[in-house]
Design an enzyme around this catalytic site. Structure first.
Site, PDB file in Angstrom:
ATOM      1  N   HIS A   1     -12.163 -63.181  58.166  1.00  0.00           N
ATOM      2  CA  HIS A   1     -12.060 -64.515  57.543  1.00  0.00           C
ATOM      3  C   HIS A   1     -13.319 -64.878  56.780  1.00  0.00           C
ATOM      4  O   HIS A   1     -13.279 -65.640  55.820  1.00  0.00           O
ATOM      5  CB  HIS A   1     -11.673 -65.569  58.580  1.00  0.00           C
TER       6      HIS A   1
ATOM      7  N   GLU B   1       3.318 -61.014  60.363  1.00  0.00           N
ATOM      8  CA  GLU B   1       2.015 -60.348  60.429  1.00  0.00           C
ATOM      9  C   GLU B   1       1.820 -59.601  61.747  1.00  0.00           C
ATOM     10  O   GLU B   1       0.755 -59.053  61.996  1.00  0.00           O
ATOM     11  CB  GLU B   1       0.887 -61.356  60.176  1.00  0.00           C
TER      12      GLU B   1
ATOM     13  N   ASP C   1      -3.353 -59.294  58.911  1.00  0.00           N
ATOM     14  CA  ASP C   1      -3.105 -59.044  60.332  1.00  0.00           C
ATOM     15  C   ASP C   1      -2.111 -57.913  60.541  1.00  0.00           C
ATOM     16  O   ASP C   1      -2.226 -57.150  61.501  1.00  0.00           O
ATOM     17  CB  ASP C   1      -2.608 -60.326  61.017  1.00  0.00           C
TER      18      ASP C   1
ATOM     19  N   CYS D   1       0.992 -63.030  51.349  1.00  0.00           N
ATOM     20  CA  CYS D   1      -0.151 -63.929  51.176  1.00  0.00           C
ATOM     21  C   CYS D   1      -1.430 -63.327  51.760  1.00  0.00           C
ATOM     22  O   CYS D   1      -2.464 -63.979  51.803  1.00  0.00           O
ATOM     23  CB  CYS D   1       0.117 -65.296  51.784  1.00  0.00           C
TER      24      CYS D   1
HETATM   25  C1  PEP Z   1      -2.840 -62.497  56.982  1.00  0.00           C
HETATM   26  O1  PEP Z   1      -3.000 -62.178  58.159  1.00  0.00           O
HETATM   27  O2  PEP Z   1      -2.571 -61.682  56.075  1.00  0.00           O
HETATM   28  C2  PEP Z   1      -3.005 -63.911  56.569  1.00  0.00           C
HETATM   29  C3  PEP Z   1      -2.715 -64.303  55.349  1.00  0.00           C
HETATM   30  O3  PEP Z   1      -3.493 -64.762  57.487  1.00  0.00           O
HETATM   31  P1  PEP Z   1      -5.053 -64.824  57.873  1.00  0.00           P
HETATM   32  O4  PEP Z   1      -5.790 -63.942  56.915  1.00  0.00           O
HETATM   33  O5  PEP Z   1      -5.468 -66.246  57.766  1.00  0.00           O
HETATM   34  O6  PEP Z   1      -5.053 -64.311  59.267  1.00  0.00           O
HETATM   35 MG    MG Z   2      -3.063 -63.725  59.665  1.00  0.00          MG
END
Ligand code: PEP
Ligand code: MG
Length: 576
Positions: free
Chosen positions: A194, A438, A462, A509
């Site tokens: 993140h 995910e 994920d 996403c």
């Molecule tokens: C992902 O896991 O691809 C996602 C978009 O969520 P995050 O990156 O916030 O875990």
């Molecule tokens: Mg995620």
């Protein structure tokens, strides 16, 4: 002497500036000089914080239930002992006097000294007491914060500074969104951690996983950061600086050229229209969304309102934030994901049990945490459904693993709607409900989930981590974190195929969606909706404009049959 360091490039081009070193604690611990006249006052402030902490520990001691395990008493008595020891209660006072620094900084310096001593202790039990020292000192920090102690104050010339840290938490990164540094360097971090995601969203050059940058670089030293190549150059010669200035200029020219595509429809050569949406983290992120011509918000990571603070945002605060985004997008779709806390996004107010979960990535996180904390969850749902009145809102639920979770989510939504109705509070009944795919288990059983969801969004960050058992934030295994791995592609292809058959909209996403090197791969697998950081939109659009689905689509079968990631890369070489 010039030194080059290599790490994981997060993009954002090239920056040339001076180093600003921070440690994780610096971000919450103010560091400033005090005058002679202020020394006595600062010592008094420190003493008062120690007294408050002592009282707090005594109160805790007094409230231990009779049937509590004896370790609890022993643990508190150890903390009181540590607090009363001169190393914590007295020595910071001397540091304040001698070094003329504020109380927080004096305590931080003393903590660093103590921790260094613990690190060399061989006896395991004693070495582990290090954590107790940290916990006691943190209590004193908290007490100081209640007495005029400031938060981290970035340097005034932050825009020319390159921030160098061992590690930065996502909450720290939110702080930096406001400070606006020229670039970031960290010693640790994976490509889709993140911290990396936030660095990418800031669209400034960043390089992670440099291993010992924090030790090699000195405050104020000149640095070049190439976020695309993943290189940091310490103390470059004038000739190197001149070369990088040229590269910087050509990067800026390329960005300017891409800007011309802002209003061009995202359509493939053979006329298929592709949806390009934006990912955001805070309501303040809307400006680049518009500047890059996104068709809407595909992922608003709402948990960032919950991080970096001691309390929970109430319904009104959340409602205002969501309303700002929904209204700001003026009728374009806005997908808000409910809080995805836990793992590397642990809020300050989480209890100790949560903070020390044995395996946070497999623990109480995402929608599981929401279902376990119905008050938190319903407060957010109320705020969201109310904000839905102001535009086209969609709700997205993170980390779904089973149909039962979908049913529980829908039950909570119905209940919240009933109570809003009863209270006569306006809300939207039209809000669509979507799920993030995910977790491999959700991907494999997606057909069942699709029966109850209005749309789905594939979280590849994920999905890769859980499919390949590779921690997305750990640079020691980042070479194994491979989006081209056939197992990952199988799951993505399966999810897209199932969603298409049922006529349910599907998007990606995760970071894959914004990586122009993967656009053709995703198009070949049938993806027609991408959500990414606004800064990546135009380079992805550029690839789409040059792609031909009649050439790409027949590759899907071969990609799925590929034995390894290299073969997938080979298949994509040279295709349009
Ligand atoms: C992902 O896991 O691809 C996602 C978009 O969520 P995050 O990156 O916030 O875990
Ligand atoms: Mg995620």
């Amino acid at each position: 002497m010039t030194i080059s360091l290599h790490g994981i490039g997060i993009g954002g081009g090239i920056a040339i500036g001076r180093a600003h070193l921070v440690s994780h604690t610096d971000l919450e611990v103010a560091h400033y000089e005090i005058t002679d006249a202020e020394v006595a006052g600062e010592i008094a402030r420190f003493d008062a914080a120690v007294r408050v902490t002592r009282k707090e520990l005594e109160l805790l001691w007094g409230s231990i239930p009779e049937n509590a395990p004896t370790e609890l008493g022993a643990f508190l008595s150890l903390h009181v002992m540590l607090l009363n020891d001169h190393t914590i209660a007295r020595e910071p006072r001397d540091i304040i006097t001698e070094q003329h620094c504020n109380a927080e900084w004096a305590l931080k310096l003393q903590q660093d000294r103590l921790l260094e001593q613990f690190d060399v202790i061989e006896e395991e039990y004693l070495r582990e007491r290090r954590t107790d020292v940290i916990q006691v000192v943190e209590r004193v920090f908290k007490a100081l914060a209640g007495q005029g102690g400031g938060q981290y104050v970035p340097p005034e010339d932050s825009r020319e500074r390159i921030l160098v840290a061992n590690d930065l938490s996502p909450a720290d990164m939110v702080l930096f969104k406001e400070a606006q540094f020229a670039a970031f360097l960290t010693d640790v971090g994976g490509p889709t951690s993140h911290t990396a995601i936030l660095a990418r969203s800031l669209n400034i050059p960043s390089v992670l996983a440099l291993h010992n940058a924090r030790q090699l670089i000195r405050e104020g030293e000149r640095l070049i950061v190439d976020g695309t190549a993943g290189v940091a150059i310490i103390d470059p010669s004038e000739a190197i600086v001149a070369e990088y200035r040229k590269r910087q200029a050509s990067h800026a020219a390329e960005r300017k050229r891409l800007q011309r595509l802002k209003s061009t429809a995202a359509t493939t050569k053979d006329g298929v229209s592709i949806e390009l949406l934006a990912n955001i983290e805070t309501p303040g992120d809307l400006e680049p969304v518009k500047a890059n011509g996104a068709a809407g918000i595909g992922l608003y990571r709402s948990e960032f309102i919950f991080l970096g603070r001691d309390d929970l945002p109430d319904e009104e605060e959340q409602y205002e934030a969501y309303k700002q985004v929904v209204e700001g997008m003026k009728g374009q779709p806005v997908t808000i994901r409910t809080v995805d806390l836990g793992r590397d996004k642990m809020p300050k107010w989480a209890d100790e049990e949560a903070q020390s979960a044995p395996n946070p990535a497999l623990g109480l996180t995402g929608v599981r945490l929401c279902l376990a904390e119905p008050i938190l969850f319903r407060t957010q749902l109320r705020a969201l459904l109310r904000a839905g009145v102001h535009g086209k809102l969609k709700l997205l639920f993170p980390m779904l693993a089973s149909l039962s979770e979908v049913s529980q989510v829908l039950f909570h939504i119905d209940q919240v709607k009933d109570s809003l109705r009863e209270e006569g509070i306006p809300f939207s009944d039209e809000v669509q409900v979507g799920g993030m795919i995910e977790v491999p288990g959700a991907a494999l059983t997606v057909n069942h989930l699709l029966e109850r969801l209005d749309f789905i969004s594939i979280g590849t960050n994920d999905l890769i981590q859980y499919t390949l058992a590779v921690d997305r934030g750990d640079d020691a295994v980042s070479h194994l974190y491979d989006p081209f791995h056939p197992a990952v592609l199988h799951l993505i292809a399966h999810v897209i195929r199932c969603a298409d058959r049922k006529g349910v909209p599907v998007s990606v996403c995760g970071e894959m969606a914004g990586d122009a090197r993967m656009t053709r791969l995703l198009l070949a697998l049938g993806l027609r909706s991408f959500s990414m950081h606004p800064a990546q939109l135009l380079s992805v659009k550029q690839v789409i404009l040059k792609s031909d689905l009649t050439c790409l689509s027949p590759l899907a079968n071969e990609i799925e049959r590929a034995p390894d990631a290299d073969r997938v890369r080979e298949l994509l070489l040279g295709v349009t």
